[in-house]
Design an enzyme around this catalytic site. Structure first.
Site, PDB file in Angstrom:
ATOM      1  N   GLN A 138       0.860  -1.198   0.000  1.00  0.00           N
ATOM      2  CA  GLN A 138       0.000   0.000   0.000  1.00  0.00           C
ATOM      3  C   GLN A 138       0.885   1.233   0.000  1.00  0.00           C
ATOM      4  OE1 GLN A 138      -0.458   1.938   3.258  1.00  0.00           O
ATOM      5  NE2 GLN A 138      -1.291   3.562   1.947  1.00  0.00           N
ATOM      6  N   TYR A 140       1.273   5.336   0.263  1.00  0.00           N
ATOM      7  CA  TYR A 140       0.815   6.703   0.474  1.00  0.00           C
ATOM      8  C   TYR A 140       1.659   7.560  -0.446  1.00  0.00           C
ATOM      9  CZ  TYR A 140      -2.022   5.784   4.650  1.00  0.00           C
ATOM     10  OH  TYR A 140      -3.009   5.361   5.507  1.00  0.00           O
ATOM     11  N   THR A 166      -3.519   4.523  -1.702  1.00  0.00           N
ATOM     12  CA  THR A 166      -4.599   5.002  -0.831  1.00  0.00           C
ATOM     13  C   THR A 166      -4.833   6.479  -1.104  1.00  0.00           C
ATOM     14  OG1 THR A 166      -4.100   3.358   0.849  1.00  0.00           O
ATOM     15  CG2 THR A 166      -5.323   5.295   1.575  1.00  0.00           C
ATOM     16  N   ARG A 175      -9.231  12.592  14.348  1.00  0.00           N
ATOM     17  CA  ARG A 175      -9.348  11.515  15.332  1.00  0.00           C
ATOM     18  C   ARG A 175      -9.094  12.108  16.713  1.00  0.00           C
ATOM     19  NH1 ARG A 175      -5.705   7.411  11.600  1.00  0.00           N
ATOM     20  NH2 ARG A 175      -6.970   7.690   9.740  1.00  0.00           N
ATOM     21  N   LYS A 263      -7.397   2.666  -3.640  1.00  0.00           N
ATOM     22  CA  LYS A 263      -8.124   2.366  -2.393  1.00  0.00           C
ATOM     23  C   LYS A 263      -8.736   3.645  -1.839  1.00  0.00           C
ATOM     24  CE  LYS A 263      -7.336   0.436   2.251  1.00  0.00           C
ATOM     25  NZ  LYS A 263      -7.424   1.587   3.163  1.00  0.00           N
ATOM     26  N   HIS A 287     -12.017   3.745   4.697  1.00  0.00           N
ATOM     27  CA  HIS A 287     -10.876   3.697   5.612  1.00  0.00           C
ATOM     28  C   HIS A 287     -11.332   3.265   7.023  1.00  0.00           C
ATOM     29  CE1 HIS A 287      -6.575   5.163   5.301  1.00  0.00           C
ATOM     30  NE2 HIS A 287      -6.621   4.899   6.589  1.00  0.00           N
ATOM     31  N   ARG A 290     -12.318   6.067   9.591  1.00  0.00           N
ATOM     32  CA  ARG A 290     -11.278   6.836  10.292  1.00  0.00           C
ATOM     33  C   ARG A 290     -10.979   8.162   9.612  1.00  0.00           C
ATOM     34  NH1 ARG A 290      -8.372   3.093  13.597  1.00  0.00           N
ATOM     35  NH2 ARG A 290      -6.265   3.886  13.317  1.00  0.00           N
TER      36      ARG A 290
HETATM   37  C1  FNR Z   1      -6.027   1.409   8.856  1.00  0.00           C
HETATM   38  N1  FNR Z   1      -6.201   1.636   7.492  1.00  0.00           N
HETATM   39  C2  FNR Z   1      -5.117   1.954   6.718  1.00  0.00           C
HETATM   40  N2  FNR Z   1      -5.265   2.087   5.369  1.00  0.00           N
HETATM   41  C3  FNR Z   1      -4.200   2.346   4.582  1.00  0.00           C
HETATM   42  O1  FNR Z   1      -4.362   2.460   3.371  1.00  0.00           O
HETATM   43  N3  FNR Z   1      -2.958   2.501   5.133  1.00  0.00           N
HETATM   44  C4  FNR Z   1      -2.730   2.374   6.469  1.00  0.00           C
HETATM   45  O2  FNR Z   1      -1.602   2.497   6.938  1.00  0.00           O
HETATM   46  C5  FNR Z   1      -3.848   2.130   7.306  1.00  0.00           C
HETATM   47  N4  FNR Z   1      -3.700   2.021   8.661  1.00  0.00           N
HETATM   48  C6  FNR Z   1      -4.765   1.617   9.448  1.00  0.00           C
HETATM   49  C7  FNR Z   1      -4.574   1.365  10.798  1.00  0.00           C
HETATM   50  C8  FNR Z   1      -5.622   0.873  11.570  1.00  0.00           C
HETATM   51  C9  FNR Z   1      -5.398   0.598  13.025  1.00  0.00           C
HETATM   52  C10 FNR Z   1      -6.884   0.661  10.977  1.00  0.00           C
HETATM   53  C11 FNR Z   1      -8.034   0.115  11.791  1.00  0.00           C
HETATM   54  C12 FNR Z   1      -7.086   0.922   9.648  1.00  0.00           C
HETATM   55  C13 FNR Z   1      -7.515   1.378   6.851  1.00  0.00           C
HETATM   56  C14 FNR Z   1      -7.634  -0.086   6.473  1.00  0.00           C
HETATM   57  O3  FNR Z   1      -6.804  -0.415   5.395  1.00  0.00           O
HETATM   58  C15 FNR Z   1      -9.061  -0.445   6.080  1.00  0.00           C
HETATM   59  O4  FNR Z   1      -9.504   0.449   5.089  1.00  0.00           O
HETATM   60  C16 FNR Z   1     -10.014  -0.422   7.264  1.00  0.00           C
HETATM   61  O5  FNR Z   1      -9.395  -0.958   8.408  1.00  0.00           O
HETATM   62  C17 FNR Z   1     -11.265  -1.223   6.955  1.00  0.00           C
HETATM   63  O6  FNR Z   1     -12.188  -1.133   7.992  1.00  0.00           O
HETATM   64  P1  FNR Z   1     -12.365  -2.264   9.117  1.00  0.00           P
HETATM   65  O7  FNR Z   1     -12.402  -3.598   8.443  1.00  0.00           O
HETATM   66  O8  FNR Z   1     -11.179  -2.137  10.030  1.00  0.00           O
HETATM   67  O9  FNR Z   1     -13.632  -1.880   9.772  1.00  0.00           O
END
Ligand code: FNR
Length: 398
Positions: A138, A140, A166, A175, A263, A287, A290
Site C-alpha cells: 500500500q 501513500y 490510498t 481523530r 483504495k 478507511h 477513520r
Molecule cells: C487502517 N487503514 C489503513 N489504510 C491504509 O491504506 N494505510 C494504512 O496504513 C492504514 N492504517 C490503518 C490502521 C488501523 C489501526 C486501521 C483500523 C485501519 C484502513 C484499512 O486499510 C481499512 O480500510 C479499514 O481498516 C477497513 O475497515 P475495518 O475492516 O477495520 O472496519
C-alpha cells in the site's frame, strides 16, 4: 447482552467480536483506541456495521450443500477465499512483529497480505521472514519523488506485483482520541503512561526492551538522530502529498508495470474514472470510518459502483467486515474480494500469528456455513437477485 469468555485465550473466541473484547483487555488504552477508533463522532464507523445489518438474506431451500465453493480468481491467482488482509500501519504497537505474524497467517491460508507504507516491519523484512507471501504493497503518495521512487523500486525488488494507492488519507481524519492520548506526536500523556503500567503483559511482549517500534519502510529516509517512532510520524505527516490527483495517478500508472489498485473509492463516477485510467482494481472503502466522518458505509456504496464497474476491473471492499455473512453480502452485491482491517488486527493483538489465523478461520467457517444455509453453496453463482433482500435501499448517486 452477549457474554464473552473473560480471558485472553484467543482459541476460545467464537467470533471476531469476542476477539475484539480480548484485544481490548490486553492492550493499553491508547493502543486500543488507535486500533478501534473512528473519526469525530464515529458516525461512519457505526454505519459500516449498520450497512451490513440492514441487508437481509433470502435463502433457497432443498439445495444440496455437500460441498461449498469459496474460491476466487484475482489478478491471475486462485484464492481459496474472497479475502485479503488489508493495509494497517503501526501494527507492531499492538504485538511485536505483528506484520510478520499477519503475513504468515495469510500465507498459510493461501491469502494475500498487504503491507502499509507506515508498517513497522519493512518490505524486505516481510519477504525474508515469509518468502512465499503473496505480498501487496500500500502506497501513500509522498512529496519527495526520490523517496516515492525508492519505495516503488523496493516493492518491485521484493517481488510485489500488486500496489494499492490510498487516496482517502492525504490528510489525516479528525481523530479526537489521537489528540487526547498524545501530548506531542507519539508522546503519550501522563494518564496514558500510567495506564501502560497497568498492562505488564503487553509491555513485556510489545514494548520491552526497545520501546515502540520504528516504521520499517521509512526508517532509512529519516535524518540521523530522528530514527524514532516520533521522527517517523513527523516525517510521514510532512511528506503526505496533498496535491495527489488523477494526473499523479496517471504518472504512477506509467511507473508501475503490475496491478495497480485505487483504495478509497465511494462514488461511482470515481470508479468510472479508475477504469478510464487503466487501473486493475478499486477498493470501495471509507478507511474503516477513520477519515471523513459522515460518509456512507462502503457496503451501501457498493451496488451503484458495481453497476458501472463490474467486469471492467476488480472490485474489492472493506470497512466493517466482521462476519462470514458480511463477506457473502459483499460478494453478492458485486465485490470480488474483501479486505480485512480490524478483524485480523484483533486476532494478531491477542495471539500473534495464531491469533490472526484464528480470525481468518472464524470468518472462513462462517462464510462456508452461511453459503450452505443460504442454499447457495457455490460463491461464484451468488448474485444480488436470487438471494438478497435489502431492508434499506442501496445508495444511488446521480
Ligand atoms: C487502517 N487503514 C489503513 N489504510 C491504509 O491504506 N494505510 C494504512 O496504513 C492504514 N492504517 C490503518 C490502521 C488501523 C489501526 C486501521 C483500523 C485501519 C484502513 C484499512 O486499510 C481499512 O480500510 C479499514 O481498516 C477497513 O475497515 P475495518 O475492516 O477495520 O472496519
Amino acid at each position: 447482552m452477549r457474554r464473552y469468555h473473560s480471558g485472553t485465550d484467543f482459541r476460545r473466541a467464537h467470533s471476531i467480536a469476542e476477539l475484539a473484547a480480548m484485544a481490548r483487555r490486553r492492550l493499553p488504552h491508547f493502543a486500543w483506541e488507535y486500533l478501534e477508533g473512528g473519526a469525530e463522532e464515529e458516525l461512519t464507523l457505526a454505519r459500516n456495521r449498520q450497512g451490513f445489518s440492514d441487508i437481509g438474506l433470502l435463502p433457497r431451500t432443498l439445495v444440496s450443500c455437500l460441498k461449498t465453493h469459496t474460491q476466487r480468481s484475482l489478478f491471475g491467482t486462485e484464492l481459496p477465499l474472497p479475502i485479503a488482509i488489508g493495509p494497517t500501519g503501526y501494527n507492531g504497537m499492538l504485538y511485536r512483529d505483528a506484520d510478520l505474524h499477519l503475513a504468515k497467517a495469510a500465507t498459510e491460508r493461501g491469502l494475500p497480505f498487504t503491507l502499509s507504507t507506515v508498517s513497522t516491519s519493512s518490505l524486505e523484512q516481510v519477504v525474508a521472514a515469509v518468502p512465499e507471501v503473496n505480498l501487496w504493497f500500500q502506497l501513500y503518495c509522498l512529496r519527495d519523488p526520490a523517496v516515492q521512487h525508492d519505495l516503488l523500486q523496493r516493492a518491485k525488488a521484493v517481488g510485489c506485483k500488486t500496489l494499492l494507492l490510498t487516496s482517502d488519507a492525504v490528510l489525516l481524519g479528525n481523530r479526537e482520541w489521537d489528540k487526547r492520548n498524545f501530548v506531542r506526536p507519539r508522546q503519550l500523556s501522563l494518564r496514558n503512561k500510567l495506564d501502560v503500567l497497568r498492562h505488564p503483559r503487553w509491555m513485556q511482549q510489545a514494548l520491552w526492551p526497545n520501546g515502540l517500534p520504528i516504521l520499517g519502510n521509512v526508517e532509512r529516509y529519516l535524518p540521523e538522530g530522528q530514527r524514532t517512532i516520533a521522527g517517523a510520524a513527523h516525517f510521514i505527516g510532512s511528506q503526505m502529498d496533498t496535491g495527489l490527483d488523477w494526473q499523479a495517478l496517471a504518472r504512477l500508472r506509467e511507473k508501475w508495470p503490475h496491478q495497480l489498485i485505487l483504495k478509497g473509492v465511494l462514488h461511482p463516477a470515481d470508479a468510472e474514472k479508475a477504469i478510464a485510467f487503466g487501473l486493475d482494481g478499486i477498493v470501495v472503502s471509507n478507511h474503516g470510518g477513520r477519515q471523513l466522518d459522515g460518509v456512507p458505509a462502503s457496503i451501501d456504496c457498493l451496488p451503484a459502483i458495481a453497476a458501472v464497474a463490474k467486469g471492467k476491473l476488480s472490485i474489492l471492499l472493506d470497512s466493517g467486515v466482521r462476519h462470514g455473512t458480511d463477506i457473502l453480502k459483499a460478494c453478492a452485491l458485486g465485490a470480488d474480494t474483501v479486505l480485512l482491517g480490524r478483524a485480523t488486527l484483533y486476532g494478531v493483538a491477542v495471539g500473534g500469528q495464531q491469533g490472526a489465523g484464528h480470525a481468518l478461520d472464524l470468518l472462513a467457517q462462517e462464510l462456508r456455513l452461511a453459503l450452505s444455509l443460504l442454499g447457495q453453496p457455490d460463491l461464484s453463482q451468488l448474485d444480488r437477485h436470487g438471494v438478497l433482500l435489502t431492508t434499506s435501499s442501496p445508495l444511488t448517486v446521480s
